[in-house]
Scaffold this motif. Structure first.
Motif: not given
Length: 211
Positions: A167-196
């Motif tokens: 629920a904190e990420v969003g639904g799996d339905a096709f249209v639910e996947r679009r416009s995902f705020d990656v930066a906001g999600f990362v900041a909200a959960h204290g994630l640290q980028l390690a690899g790309v």
């Protein structure tokens, strides 16, 4: 300048649409390896298709969930923490009109690196099955009329005790996947980028002239 940094700059990913995700001076602490097994839809392809810093793969090559591996970070014990893996598209529906960016293709949390901290990258085993899939894998699918899309595999270090839900990420339905705020999600959960790692992907029908 590392090959990763060079490739990201040449693809306008830093600075660019992913600038909020990948700082210009980002230095990975983990080498992220991604490989797609061949699919029945692409019998003429090789046994696997590895993602290599912007190489071009076709839609038929990337429809199966890939295998992912990475090195344990230098100086860190294998059981010191967990990681979150994300696959997103900054070019949905087209690179010229990315109004649905970022498209969320895959999110897996709670990944543990292999038990050894000294194994070589070339022979590293796949991630353990300890991860929790928060967004089921959806294979990339640029349309034939679209130029190739850029796809980002992002590996984040999770803070201790993080326990995310679907629920904190969003639904799996096709249209639910679009416009995902990656930066906001990362900041909200204290994630640290390690690899790309990243790739280009185009429809099988697209001619080489449009690439």
């Amino acid at each position: 300048m590392s090959q990763l940094t060079t490739s990201l700059k040449e693809a306008s990913l830093v600075p660019g649409a992913a600038a909020a995700l990948i700082p210009p001076a980002f230095a990975p602490s983990v080498d992220l390896s991604v490989s797609f097994a061949s699919s029945e839809a692409a019998p003429s392809s090789s046994s696997s298709s590895s993602v290599r810093l912007g190489n071009l793969l076709r839609v038929s090559q990337v429809q199966r969930e890939p295998s992912v591996s990475f090195q344990v970070e230098a100086g860190a014990a294998a059981n010191d923490g967990s990681y979150l893996l994300m696959l997103v598209d900054p070019d949905a529906p087209t690179p010229e009109d990315p109004k649905f960016a970022f498209w969320r293709h895959w999110v897996v949390s709670g990944l543990k690196p292999p038990s050894s901290s000294s194994f070589s990258f070339s022979s590293s085993p796949a991630l353990s099955s300890s991860g929790t899939t928060l967004t089921a894998f959806l294979g990339p699918g640029p349309k034939p009329e679209s130029n190739p899309h850029r796809y980002l595999f992002l590996l984040y270090r999770e803070p201790p005790g993080l326990a995310l839900t679907r629920a904190e990420v969003g639904g799996d339905a096709f249209v639910e996947r679009r416009s995902f705020d990656v930066a906001g999600f990362v900041a909200a959960h204290g994630l640290q980028l390690a690899g790309v790692n990243w790739m280009l992907c185009a429809a099988d029908e697209q001619s080489a002239e449009n690439e």
